[in-house]
Scaffold this motif. Sequence first.
Motif, PDB file in Angstrom:
ATOM      1  N   PRO A   1      -0.898  18.593   2.529  1.00  0.00           N
ATOM      2  CA  PRO A   1      -2.248  18.368   2.020  1.00  0.00           C
ATOM      3  C   PRO A   1      -2.601  16.887   2.057  1.00  0.00           C
ATOM      4  N   SER A   2      -3.872  16.619   2.130  1.00  0.00           N
ATOM      5  CA  SER A   2      -4.335  15.229   2.148  1.00  0.00           C
ATOM      6  C   SER A   2      -4.126  14.613   0.774  1.00  0.00           C
ATOM      7  N   PRO A   3      -4.143  13.279   0.686  1.00  0.00           N
ATOM      8  CA  PRO A   3      -4.014  12.635  -0.620  1.00  0.00           C
ATOM      9  C   PRO A   3      -5.074  13.120  -1.606  1.00  0.00           C
ATOM     10  N   ARG A   4      -6.278  13.317  -1.127  1.00  0.00           N
ATOM     11  CA  ARG A   4      -7.355  13.793  -2.005  1.00  0.00           C
ATOM     12  C   ARG A   4      -7.042  15.200  -2.512  1.00  0.00           C
ATOM     13  N   GLU A   5      -6.566  16.067  -1.617  1.00  0.00           N
ATOM     14  CA  GLU A   5      -6.235  17.436  -2.021  1.00  0.00           C
ATOM     15  C   GLU A   5      -5.117  17.441  -3.066  1.00  0.00           C
ATOM     16  N   ARG A   6      -4.096  16.597  -2.865  1.00  0.00           N
ATOM     17  CA  ARG A   6      -3.010  16.531  -3.840  1.00  0.00           C
ATOM     18  C   ARG A   6      -3.516  16.004  -5.183  1.00  0.00           C
ATOM     19  N   ALA A   7      -4.393  15.015  -5.145  1.00  0.00           N
ATOM     20  CA  ALA A   7      -4.960  14.486  -6.393  1.00  0.00           C
ATOM     21  C   ALA A   7      -5.785  15.554  -7.098  1.00  0.00           C
ATOM     22  N   GLU A   8      -6.572  16.309  -6.329  1.00  0.00           N
ATOM     23  CA  GLU A   8      -7.373  17.385  -6.920  1.00  0.00           C
ATOM     24  C   GLU A   8      -6.476  18.457  -7.532  1.00  0.00           C
ATOM     25  N   GLU A   9      -5.354  18.757  -6.872  1.00  0.00           N
ATOM     26  CA  GLU A   9      -4.414  19.739  -7.411  1.00  0.00           C
ATOM     27  C   GLU A   9      -3.829  19.257  -8.735  1.00  0.00           C
TER      28      GLU A   9
ATOM     29  N   LEU B   1       0.833  -1.202   0.000  1.00  0.00           N
ATOM     30  CA  LEU B   1       0.000   0.000   0.000  1.00  0.00           C
ATOM     31  C   LEU B   1       0.870   1.255   0.000  1.00  0.00           C
ATOM     32  N   ALA B   2       1.929   1.250   0.794  1.00  0.00           N
ATOM     33  CA  ALA B   2       2.836   2.401   0.832  1.00  0.00           C
ATOM     34  C   ALA B   2       3.494   2.608  -0.528  1.00  0.00           C
ATOM     35  N   GLU B   3       3.887   1.510  -1.186  1.00  0.00           N
ATOM     36  CA  GLU B   3       4.491   1.618  -2.516  1.00  0.00           C
ATOM     37  C   GLU B   3       3.501   2.184  -3.521  1.00  0.00           C
ATOM     38  N   LEU B   4       2.247   1.724  -3.478  1.00  0.00           N
ATOM     39  CA  LEU B   4       1.230   2.238  -4.384  1.00  0.00           C
ATOM     40  C   LEU B   4       0.969   3.720  -4.144  1.00  0.00           C
ATOM     41  N   ARG B   5       0.884   4.101  -2.882  1.00  0.00           N
ATOM     42  CA  ARG B   5       0.669   5.517  -2.558  1.00  0.00           C
ATOM     43  C   ARG B   5       1.833   6.359  -3.071  1.00  0.00           C
TER      44      ARG B   5
END
Length: 117
Positions: free
Chosen positions: A86-94, A70-74
Amino acid sequence: MATVSVTINGKTYRIACDDGQEAHLGRLGKYIDQRCKQLIGSVGHINEGLLLVMVSLLVADELSDVSGELAELRSALGIDGGEDGPSPRERAEERVAAAIETVARRVEGIAETLEAP
């Protein structure tokens, strides 16, 4: 509070759990029982305490492997930051917003080219 009966290595245990978690706890009990049977098949019958410690270690090892994956995938997705950023969602949105901006600039450039005399 609900209770569930789980059978592990031929012994039945009554376990308390939150309402609605009965099926999940039952599946976990079956999984542990299955791992006990596999271990007994590999090493033969052993003391029950030692058996449960060995099964616990096997399950902990599986969990460790999955956590590492999971850490590797993240990390591969660029969403492995700490709690401070920022949260993972915030970074993805950016990243999505940046991609949209890039596409918008390209479309504008194409439009300007088409409008030019």
